[in-house]
Enzyme design. Sequence first.
Site, PDB file in Angstrom:
ATOM      1  N   GLU A 194       1.464  -3.531   2.683  1.00  0.00           N
ATOM      2  CA  GLU A 194       0.471  -2.565   2.185  1.00  0.00           C
ATOM      3  C   GLU A 194      -0.936  -3.135   2.318  1.00  0.00           C
ATOM      4  O   GLU A 194      -1.879  -2.434   2.713  1.00  0.00           O
ATOM      5  CB  GLU A 194       0.763  -2.220   0.719  1.00  0.00           C
ATOM      6  CG  GLU A 194      -0.230  -1.202   0.162  1.00  0.00           C
ATOM      7  CD  GLU A 194      -0.152  -1.079  -1.352  1.00  0.00           C
ATOM      8  OE1 GLU A 194       0.963  -0.969  -1.897  1.00  0.00           O
ATOM      9  OE2 GLU A 194      -1.230  -1.096  -1.984  1.00  0.00           O
ATOM     10  N   SER A 236       9.900  -7.598  -4.150  1.00  0.00           N
ATOM     11  CA  SER A 236       9.160  -6.429  -4.630  1.00  0.00           C
ATOM     12  C   SER A 236       7.998  -6.855  -5.523  1.00  0.00           C
ATOM     13  O   SER A 236       8.200  -7.438  -6.593  1.00  0.00           O
ATOM     14  CB  SER A 236      10.118  -5.512  -5.400  1.00  0.00           C
ATOM     15  OG  SER A 236       9.393  -4.653  -6.245  1.00  0.00           O
ATOM     16  N   HIS A 288      11.046  -2.682  -0.770  1.00  0.00           N
ATOM     17  CA  HIS A 288      11.573  -4.038  -0.971  1.00  0.00           C
ATOM     18  C   HIS A 288      12.759  -4.003  -1.926  1.00  0.00           C
ATOM     19  O   HIS A 288      12.661  -4.444  -3.078  1.00  0.00           O
ATOM     20  CB  HIS A 288      10.468  -4.962  -1.504  1.00  0.00           C
ATOM     21  CG  HIS A 288       9.487  -5.342  -0.435  1.00  0.00           C
ATOM     22  ND1 HIS A 288       8.138  -5.451  -0.657  1.00  0.00           N
ATOM     23  CD2 HIS A 288       9.673  -5.647   0.866  1.00  0.00           C
ATOM     24  CE1 HIS A 288       7.531  -5.804   0.469  1.00  0.00           C
ATOM     25  NE2 HIS A 288       8.446  -5.922   1.404  1.00  0.00           N
ATOM     26  N   THR A 306      -1.659  -1.597  -4.712  1.00  0.00           N
ATOM     27  CA  THR A 306      -1.329  -0.616  -5.769  1.00  0.00           C
ATOM     28  C   THR A 306      -0.373  -1.138  -6.830  1.00  0.00           C
ATOM     29  O   THR A 306      -0.218  -0.519  -7.874  1.00  0.00           O
ATOM     30  CB  THR A 306      -0.681   0.633  -5.138  1.00  0.00           C
ATOM     31  OG1 THR A 306       0.414   0.200  -4.319  1.00  0.00           O
ATOM     32  CG2 THR A 306      -1.659   1.421  -4.308  1.00  0.00           C
ATOM     33  N   SER A 337      11.092   0.296  -7.041  1.00  0.00           N
ATOM     34  CA  SER A 337      11.968   0.506  -5.876  1.00  0.00           C
ATOM     35  C   SER A 337      13.430   0.242  -6.241  1.00  0.00           C
ATOM     36  O   SER A 337      14.267   0.103  -5.358  1.00  0.00           O
ATOM     37  CB  SER A 337      11.530  -0.419  -4.740  1.00  0.00           C
ATOM     38  OG  SER A 337      11.409  -1.757  -5.188  1.00  0.00           O
ATOM     39  N   CYS A 342       2.771   6.460   1.034  1.00  0.00           N
ATOM     40  CA  CYS A 342       2.567   7.052  -0.287  1.00  0.00           C
ATOM     41  C   CYS A 342       1.122   7.559  -0.429  1.00  0.00           C
ATOM     42  O   CYS A 342       0.179   6.860  -0.040  1.00  0.00           O
ATOM     43  CB  CYS A 342       2.850   6.007  -1.359  1.00  0.00           C
ATOM     44  SG  CYS A 342       2.591   6.636  -3.019  1.00  0.00           S
ATOM     45  N   HIS A 375       1.447  -9.012   2.365  1.00  0.00           N
ATOM     46  CA  HIS A 375       2.159  -7.777   2.005  1.00  0.00           C
ATOM     47  C   HIS A 375       1.789  -6.672   2.993  1.00  0.00           C
ATOM     48  O   HIS A 375       0.608  -6.493   3.321  1.00  0.00           O
ATOM     49  CB  HIS A 375       1.784  -7.364   0.578  1.00  0.00           C
ATOM     50  CG  HIS A 375       2.710  -6.337   0.005  1.00  0.00           C
ATOM     51  ND1 HIS A 375       2.666  -5.018   0.386  1.00  0.00           N
ATOM     52  CD2 HIS A 375       3.731  -6.435  -0.894  1.00  0.00           C
ATOM     53  CE1 HIS A 375       3.610  -4.339  -0.274  1.00  0.00           C
ATOM     54  NE2 HIS A 375       4.266  -5.189  -1.046  1.00  0.00           N
TER      55      HIS A 375
HETATM   56  S1  SF4 Z   1       4.526   2.042  -6.543  1.00  0.00           S
HETATM   57 FE1  SF4 Z   1       3.884   2.291  -4.383  1.00  0.00          FE
HETATM   58  S2  SF4 Z   1       5.211   3.920  -3.590  1.00  0.00           S
HETATM   59 FE2  SF4 Z   1       5.333   4.009  -5.827  1.00  0.00          FE
HETATM   60  S3  SF4 Z   1       3.790   5.560  -6.412  1.00  0.00           S
HETATM   61 FE3  SF4 Z   1       2.820   3.522  -6.516  1.00  0.00          FE
HETATM   62  S4  SF4 Z   1       1.857   3.255  -4.507  1.00  0.00           S
HETATM   63 FE4  SF4 Z   1       3.339   4.902  -4.298  1.00  0.00          FE
END
Ligand code: SF4
Length: 392
Positions: free
Chosen positions: A157, A290, A67, A224, A354, A127, A155
């Site tokens: 994910e 994001s 994002h 996450t 990101s 990931c 989202h």
């Molecule tokens: S923020 Fe998302 S892409 Fe980055 S390490 Fe954590 S889970 Fe993986």
Amino acid sequence: MKSPLGPNPLIAYLRRHGCVQAGATELVLARETGMCKGVRRALAMVDRAHVSLSSGRGLLLLRPIIHNPTVGRWLKAEGVETVDAESPCWWAALSVSDTVIIPAFGATVTEEAQLRDAGVGIVDTTCPSVRAVWVRVAAYARDGFTTVLHGRPDHPETRATLSRATAGGGHYVVVPDVAGAQALAEAIIRGDSTLPGQFLAPGFHSPGLDPARDLQRLGLVNQTTMLARESLEIADVLRAAARGQFGADAATYFRSFGTICRATQEHQDAVRHLAERSLDLMIVVGGHESSNTRHLAELAAGYVRTVHVEGPEGLLSLRRVRHQPQGSRDAIEADISWLAGRPQRVVGFAGGASTPDAEVGETMVRLLTLLGDPHPLLEENGPWGGEEPAAG
Ligand code: SF4
């Protein structure tokens, strides 16, 4: 179009020294900031696929890889198109000569099957931290536990993770915040036969979920990138509900597994540490979509006046900033004219997981330019005027 992924000298300096004085402004960088391992890994995989594919073969993204609008524009300029997996029959236009990139958030079980059926090449950048959540959710389903996921149902994910619960024959409920967890806990304690209204909207619960049958055993995970503090509170609320119902047997009925990834935790710790200093303003840089960047801004706002901009263009003038306020999905303009009126000012900066370093560095330069402070990299005799600026 120039890659936004290269190093940025100002950020490199700040990573070593923490802060820099530029005229009347001190810039301070969070000690953990910018692209996480998972995002860098995903972009490196895209880069390798781009280089190795011969011309005439399409390289396509299932949906935006991360994002961040700048990275999205850069990939488009490089000829990497997005399939848009949200549109109906998105797979129908694929050809066997195409290669499709699964983003770092992962794909649903159904999307993965559709890609295999289409016979395309697949570059899977999911990931490893996201996969760890899938393992946990699959185990909950196998053991007869309904997954409670702290996250946003829209989202990608979250949708990828929840598809692992239903694929294993399990059910799920999505809890967006502590208030949602409390409403769910109260419904469980009362033994309600229907879910509270807020969970009836699409995406908040699995089809066919029967509260009387499926809310007896709960297993908690998190998207996450959620706020760790909030996830812990949600665990406490649901654990207390299980204790109220089952007493000493509560552990048999409630499981919790912290799935906030390490990078998210480190970014949040660093922002809290920085925001606890006496700053005049915190600027959090990253995509408005994001999740992890939004949570960094939310966290900082608990300590200091904070704006969340997507990049340098968010600083419209010396008076106005275009940012996304906490809890909102829309960017608005806000007043920062008071910052220029201070004889000395300290401004904290953090980038989301990101956010390219260049975007944070360019936002700093934009701020200094607007304030009329010198930009250290423009000094004569080399990048730091012949010697590195003093670290404060
Ligand atoms: S923020 Fe998302 S892409 Fe980055 S390490 Fe954590 S889970 Fe993986």
